[in-house]
Design a protein around this motif. Structure first.
Motif, mmCIF file in Angstrom:
data_model
loop_
_atom_site.group_PDB
_atom_site.id
_atom_site.type_symbol
_atom_site.label_atom_id
_atom_site.label_comp_id
_atom_site.label_asym_id
_atom_site.label_seq_id
_atom_site.Cartn_x
_atom_site.Cartn_y
_atom_site.Cartn_z
ATOM 1 N N ASP A 1 0.629 -1.561 -0.228
ATOM 2 C CA ASP A 1 0.162 0.081 -0.220
ATOM 3 C C ASP A 1 0.834 1.188 -0.087
ATOM 4 O O ASP A 1 0.487 2.807 -0.284
ATOM 5 N N TYR B 1 1.342 0.835 -3.605
ATOM 6 C CA TYR B 1 0.207 1.778 -4.446
ATOM 7 C C TYR B 1 -1.010 1.682 -3.821
ATOM 8 O O TYR B 1 -0.949 0.511 -3.391
ATOM 9 N N ASP B 2 -1.911 2.510 -3.935
ATOM 10 C CA ASP B 2 -2.705 2.700 -3.070
ATOM 11 C C ASP B 2 -3.832 2.570 -4.163
ATOM 12 O O ASP B 2 -5.564 3.687 -3.520
ATOM 13 N N ASP C 1 -7.267 1.506 -6.794
ATOM 14 C CA ASP C 1 -8.294 0.923 -7.294
ATOM 15 C C ASP C 1 -7.763 -0.875 -7.907
ATOM 16 O O ASP C 1 -9.128 -0.822 -7.991
ATOM 17 N N ARG C 2 -7.094 -0.540 -8.783
ATOM 18 C CA ARG C 2 -7.024 -1.740 -8.946
ATOM 19 C C ARG C 2 -6.095 -2.873 -8.550
ATOM 20 O O ARG C 2 -5.638 -2.777 -7.430
ATOM 21 N N ASP C 3 -6.760 -3.898 -8.598
ATOM 22 C CA ASP C 3 -5.854 -4.950 -8.295
ATOM 23 C C ASP C 3 -4.968 -5.502 -8.867
ATOM 24 O O ASP C 3 -5.022 -5.929 -10.443
ATOM 25 N N VAL C 4 -4.226 -5.062 -8.652
ATOM 26 C CA VAL C 4 -1.976 -5.730 -8.769
ATOM 27 C C VAL C 4 -1.470 -6.113 -7.822
ATOM 28 O O VAL C 4 -2.346 -5.685 -6.320
ATOM 29 N N SER C 5 -0.501 -6.372 -7.926
ATOM 30 C CA SER C 5 0.426 -7.293 -7.064
ATOM 31 C C SER C 5 1.467 -6.256 -7.449
ATOM 32 O O SER C 5 1.784 -5.607 -8.219
#
Length: 116
Positions: free
Chosen positions: A63, A66-67, A69-73
Motif C-alpha cells: 500500500d 500502490y494505493d 483501486d485496481r487489483d495489482v500485485s
C-alpha cells in the motif's frame, strides 16, 4: 558516488537499499568512482553459502507503493546486491579497502568465527 552498505560479501559485492545498483551503473557509465562506507564488521566471513549471498527478502508494504483501486500485485524489495566490479573501494574505520583487502577481512572473520 558514496553509499553505505548493510553487508559486504567477500567478493566485494554489497547489500544496500534498492536503487544502489542502478546508481552504481550510472556512475560507472559516466566515469564517476563508486565508494561504499561500512564498518569492518559488516564484511561477511568467507565460506558463506551461495544462498547467503543474496539480499534479505524484505519488502516495502504494497500500500506504500500502490494505493489505487485496481487489483495489482506489487514487488517492492527493500534491499538489493550491487556487484563488486561496480565498486572502486570500501571505506572503513581501518581505511580504504580494495577487493583483496575485503577478502582478507572476510578470511579473518571466518577464522574468528571458528575460535572456541
Amino acid at each position: 558516488m558514496l553509499v553505505g552498505a548493510d553487508s559486504v560479501f567477500p567478493d566485494g559485492s554489497v547489500v544496500n537499499k534498492t536503487g544502489t545498483r542502478v546508481l552504481a551503473l550510472a556512475a560507472r557509465s559516466l566515469g564517476v568512482p563508486v565508494y561504499v562506507v561500512a564498518s569492518r564488521d559488516k564484511v561477511r566471513p568467507s565460506g558463506a553459502e551461495v544462498s547467503d549471498r543474496e539480499a534479505p527478502d524484505e519488502r516495502s508494504p504494497a500500500d506504500l507503493v500502490y494505493d489505487g483501486d485496481r487489483d495489482v500485485s506489487v514487488h517492492a524489495p527493500t534491499f538489493e546486491v550491487t556487484p563488486g566490479e561496480l565498486i572502486d573501494g570500501i571505506a572503513t574505520e581501518a581505511g580504504l579497502l580494495s577487493g583483496a583487502d575485503v577478502r582478507a577481512v572476510a578470511e579473518e572473520h571466518a577464522e574468528n568465527a571458528e575460535w572456541t
